[in-house]
Write a protein that holds these residues in place. Structure first.
Motif, short mmCIF file in Angstrom:
data_model
loop_
_atom_site.label_atom_id
_atom_site.label_comp_id
_atom_site.label_asym_id
_atom_site.label_seq_id
_atom_site.Cartn_x
_atom_site.Cartn_y
_atom_site.Cartn_z
N HIS A 288 0.85 -1.26 -0.03
CA HIS A 288 0.03 -0.02 0.03
C HIS A 288 0.79 1.32 0.08
O HIS A 288 0.38 2.38 -0.12
CB HIS A 288 -0.94 -0.03 1.10
N LYS A 289 2.07 1.07 0.06
CA LYS A 289 3.05 2.32 -0.10
C LYS A 289 3.21 2.57 -1.46
O LYS A 289 3.43 1.63 -2.38
CB LYS A 289 4.55 1.98 0.45
N GLY A 486 -3.29 -9.24 -0.54
CA GLY A 486 -4.40 -9.94 -0.35
C GLY A 486 -5.30 -9.40 0.63
O GLY A 486 -6.33 -9.84 1.06
N GLN A 487 -4.69 -8.42 1.40
CA GLN A 487 -5.22 -7.76 2.80
C GLN A 487 -5.61 -6.37 2.60
O GLN A 487 -4.90 -5.61 1.69
CB GLN A 487 -4.34 -7.90 3.90
N PRO A 488 -6.52 -5.81 3.49
CA PRO A 488 -6.95 -4.35 3.30
C PRO A 488 -5.85 -3.63 3.94
O PRO A 488 -4.69 -4.07 4.48
CB PRO A 488 -8.13 -4.29 3.93
N VAL A 489 -5.90 -2.05 3.68
CA VAL A 489 -4.98 -1.49 4.11
C VAL A 489 -4.39 -1.58 5.81
O VAL A 489 -3.26 -1.14 6.18
CB VAL A 489 -5.16 0.02 3.70
N GLY A 490 -5.23 -1.85 6.45
CA GLY A 490 -5.19 -1.83 7.98
C GLY A 490 -4.85 -0.18 8.43
O GLY A 490 -5.59 0.57 8.30
N ASP A 491 -4.04 -0.31 9.40
CA ASP A 491 -3.74 1.03 10.06
C ASP A 491 -2.84 1.88 9.43
O ASP A 491 -2.67 3.14 9.98
CB ASP A 491 -2.99 0.66 11.44
N TYR A 492 -2.31 1.45 8.15
CA TYR A 492 -1.62 2.58 7.57
C TYR A 492 -2.25 3.54 6.98
O TYR A 492 -3.26 3.43 6.39
CB TYR A 492 -0.78 1.49 6.46
N THR A 493 -1.65 4.95 7.19
CA THR A 493 -2.41 5.86 6.94
C THR A 493 -1.66 6.94 5.65
O THR A 493 -2.38 8.01 5.11
CB THR A 493 -2.50 6.95 7.93
N ARG A 494 -0.52 6.20 5.20
CA ARG A 494 0.23 7.09 4.19
C ARG A 494 -0.14 6.76 2.92
O ARG A 494 0.61 6.73 1.87
CB ARG A 494 1.63 7.13 4.69
N TYR A 495 -1.22 5.91 2.79
CA TYR A 495 -1.58 5.13 1.14
C TYR A 495 -2.05 6.40 0.43
O TYR A 495 -2.52 7.41 1.00
CB TYR A 495 -2.60 4.18 1.52
N THR A 496 -2.23 6.30 -0.68
CA THR A 496 -2.89 7.18 -1.72
C THR A 496 -4.24 6.46 -2.37
O THR A 496 -4.30 5.39 -2.28
CB THR A 496 -2.03 7.53 -2.99
N GLU A 497 -4.88 7.13 -2.88
CA GLU A 497 -6.13 6.70 -3.52
C GLU A 497 -5.74 5.64 -4.67
O GLU A 497 -6.35 4.47 -4.87
CB GLU A 497 -6.78 7.57 -4.23
N ASN A 498 -4.52 5.81 -5.16
CA ASN A 498 -3.92 4.73 -5.98
C ASN A 498 -3.47 3.57 -5.39
O ASN A 498 -3.52 2.26 -6.13
CB ASN A 498 -2.49 5.44 -6.74
N THR A 499 -3.17 3.49 -4.16
CA THR A 499 -2.76 2.23 -3.41
C THR A 499 -3.91 2.07 -2.33
O THR A 499 -3.41 0.63 -1.70
CB THR A 499 -1.37 2.42 -3.02
#
Length: 589
Positions: A288-289, A486-499
């Motif tokens: 997700h990065k 195969g997993q959702p983003v979880g607690d990571y907050t620095r994703y973009t709409e692209n990832t």
């Protein structure tokens, strides 16, 4: 230095007191490294240090016996077992008179209750998915039937499983006293509730200090347990650990600075051994990065290529020759040598079914000698992806200017620190900024499980010798799937709409158009259920191809297990899985 000296002196005092604690055996003191484990609950643990602490107090249907240094896999709580002709039904007969470490009766139904607890999705055990080979998994009730009077446990599998007996000797399958066990693991740090069936029992648990064990008089084979107890000290400080060993405060250590190896071999001949270990040390990337340069939105195929290119920048041969220096082998894939696939052991080379991903890790490029062949391949991949750069391959000064930086996390010890700094330097060489973030091991595990890490060092050592053990790390419902494939983003907050939905989208497989469940999970399920061993090996190779194509894991080297053992410690078994068996060890005076 004063703090270190105080620790060593405290260890010496505790060890001296411990030597007289029990009349029927001496106390041995050890420091595995790794610090305080995230949990001591057999069902919840997923770390090797935690596993070795758990093995002191618990045991399984199958176990390990050591006679004159010779190791065999044998029934443990079971005295025997039978397997049906179709390979689906296992009947274990328990030993007569089994007891918990508090003296209460251990019965067959305790196994059933423990396995159902560990397999229950509500518990959230990282290894809970290992029970999916048993019929009934996912329904809340495994097809495991106990007959307490007959002392039998009957297990019905979904399909034949080549490694089921290995699972029965793995810590997740160790029975616990379920009426005492909470779902958070708090019971496992209280000696009054930490009741097991192993050779020792816990008398105290002190966070970041020591777990003390005494001999369990109710262990089924207590007559052959020679030690009176074990003091397992919890530290990640390589300097303090080595100082404790050199002062004779501890008898076994497994964490030391590689730069000390030559001196230790000379000063303590025969005490440092590079034990064989079926394991892989690797860098992982959170999918997700977003690695897109400014103004672009990479497809997930392009994100995978960028991650893979970063992995190519690491000179693995130099890493093992000049950084780790423990006899490790540079990794050219994810599976380590000597790992079984049901047909044979994993080998690579001409005619092999297994691929090779890093071929010129230390070979200078004939065309661009400032770089290795792998580095040239990686730099060209990054150029083709459209990143901006200065310099050139010809002049050996390529610097990319718009590859997003990322956090690179690791748990502190001398080896990890040296490796992470080396990898960071390899990336800095081409302008990639990886900010090192040091965490305690328990904290890092929590962070990784929550999906809140961008990149990290990680290692995997076989729990049992089969390729499926390396593949199951990354199935969608695995608690050890830290790249979030195969997993959702979880607690990571620095994703973009692209990832944001990179892990769960149709981004994977040979053509990058399948979900992870379709591309990978289904393949692993085939491997688990296959009864044609040659076909199974081919599937194992396919699964490794799919995993490596994500770029989410970059294997660095295949493990050895540097361990120092005092010469008076006898009949201690250190297994290729990293497990240490103290059941039959003794101190020679």
């Amino acid at each position: 230095m004063k703090k270190l000296l105080a620790l060593v002196l405290a260890l010496v005092m505790v060890m001296a007191l411990g030597m007289t604690a029990l009349a029927d055996g001496e106390i041995v003191s050890v420091m595995y490294g790794g610090g305080t484990p995230e949990t001591m609950d057999p069902a919840l643990n997923s770390a090797s240090t935690g596993s070795n602490l758990i093995r002191l107090a618990f045991s399984g249907l199958m176990g390990t016996r050591v006679v004159d240094g010779v190791v065999t896999k044998e029934p443990e709580l079971a005295e025997s077992y039978t397997i049906s002709d179709d390979g689906l039904v296992y009947v274990f007969t328990l030993r007569e008179g089994l007891k918990w470490s508090d003296g209460s009766d251990f019965v067959a139904s305790d196994v059933v209750k423990s396995w159902n607890r560990a397999a229950d999705e509500k518990l959230g055990a990282s290894y809970g998915f290992l029970f999916d080979v048993i019929d009934g998994y996912g329904t809340g009730s495994l097809n495991v039937v106990a007959d307490d009077a007959a002392r039998t446990v009957t297990v019905t599998l979904k399909a034949p499983c080549a490694y089921f007996l290995e699972l029965c000797g793995f810590t997740t399958f160790y029975p616990v006293k379920t009426e005492l066990a909470d779902d958070e693991g708090a019971w496992a740090v209280n000696p009054e509730t930490y009741i097991g069936t192993g050779p020792f029992r816990v008398t105290s648990f002190k966070v970041d200090d020591v777990v003390t064990y005494e001999k369990n008089p109710y262990y089924w084979n207590a007559d052959e347990v020679k030690l009176g107890g074990v003091n397992a000290y919890l530290s990640e400080d390589s300097v303090a650990i080595l100082a404790a060993y050199e002062s004779d405060a501890v008898s076994v250590i497994q964490t030391m600075d590689p730069t000390e190896f030559d001196r230790l071999n000379a000063q303590y001949p025969g005490e440092l051994t590079m034990y064989e270990q079926i394991g892989t040390y690797y860098v992982l990337f959170n999918v997700h990065k977003d690695l897109s340069p400014e103004g672009k939105a990479f497809t997930q195929k392009e994100q995978s290529a960028a991650r893979f290119a970063l992995g190519l920048m690491i000179n693995r041969q130099d890493l093992v020759d000049y950084v780790t220096m423990g006899g490790q082998v540079p990794a050219n894939g994810f599976y380590p040598p000597a790992l079984g696939d049901g047909n044979t052991q994993v080998t690579r080379g001409e005619g092999s079914i297994y691929g090779t991903w890093y071929t010129g890790t230390a070979t200078p490029s004939a065309e661009y000698p400032a770089y290795t062949e792998d580095q040239v391949t990686g730099i060209k991949m990054l150029m083709d992806l459209g990143y901006t750069y200065t310099g050139s391959l010809e002049t050996g000064d390529v610097k990319f200017t718009d590859i997003p930086g990322f956090e690179f996390s690791f748990n502190q010890n001398a080896t990890n620190s040296a490796i992470v700094q080396y990898v960071q330097a390899c990336w800095e060489m081409i302008g990639v900024n990886a900010t090192i973030n040091t965490e305690a091991w328990a904290t890092l595990q929590t962070k990784l499980k929550a999906g809140d890490a961008e990149a990290s060092r990680m290692g995997w050592v076989a729990d049992f010798n089969d390729c499926v053990n390396f593949l199951e790390i990354f199935i969608s419902n695995s608690g050890n799937n830290y790249p979030r494939l195969g997993q959702p983003v979880g607690d990571y907050t620095r994703y973009t709409e692209n990832t944001k939905e990179a892990g769960i989208g149709a981004n994977w497989g040979a053509n990058f158009d399948q979900t992870w469940a379709d591309a990978y999970d289904a393949l692993v399920a085939q491997i688990k259920n296959s009864t044609d061993m040659a076909e199974r090996a081919e599937l194992c190779a396919q699964a490794e191809n799919i995993l490596m194509s994500t770029g989410a894991v970059a294997p660095l080297y295949f493990y050895t297990n540097p361990t120092m053992v005092k010469s008076n410690i006898k009949n201690l078994a250190i297994l290729p899985t990293g497990d240490i068996v103290w059941n039959y060890a003794y101190i020679e005076n």
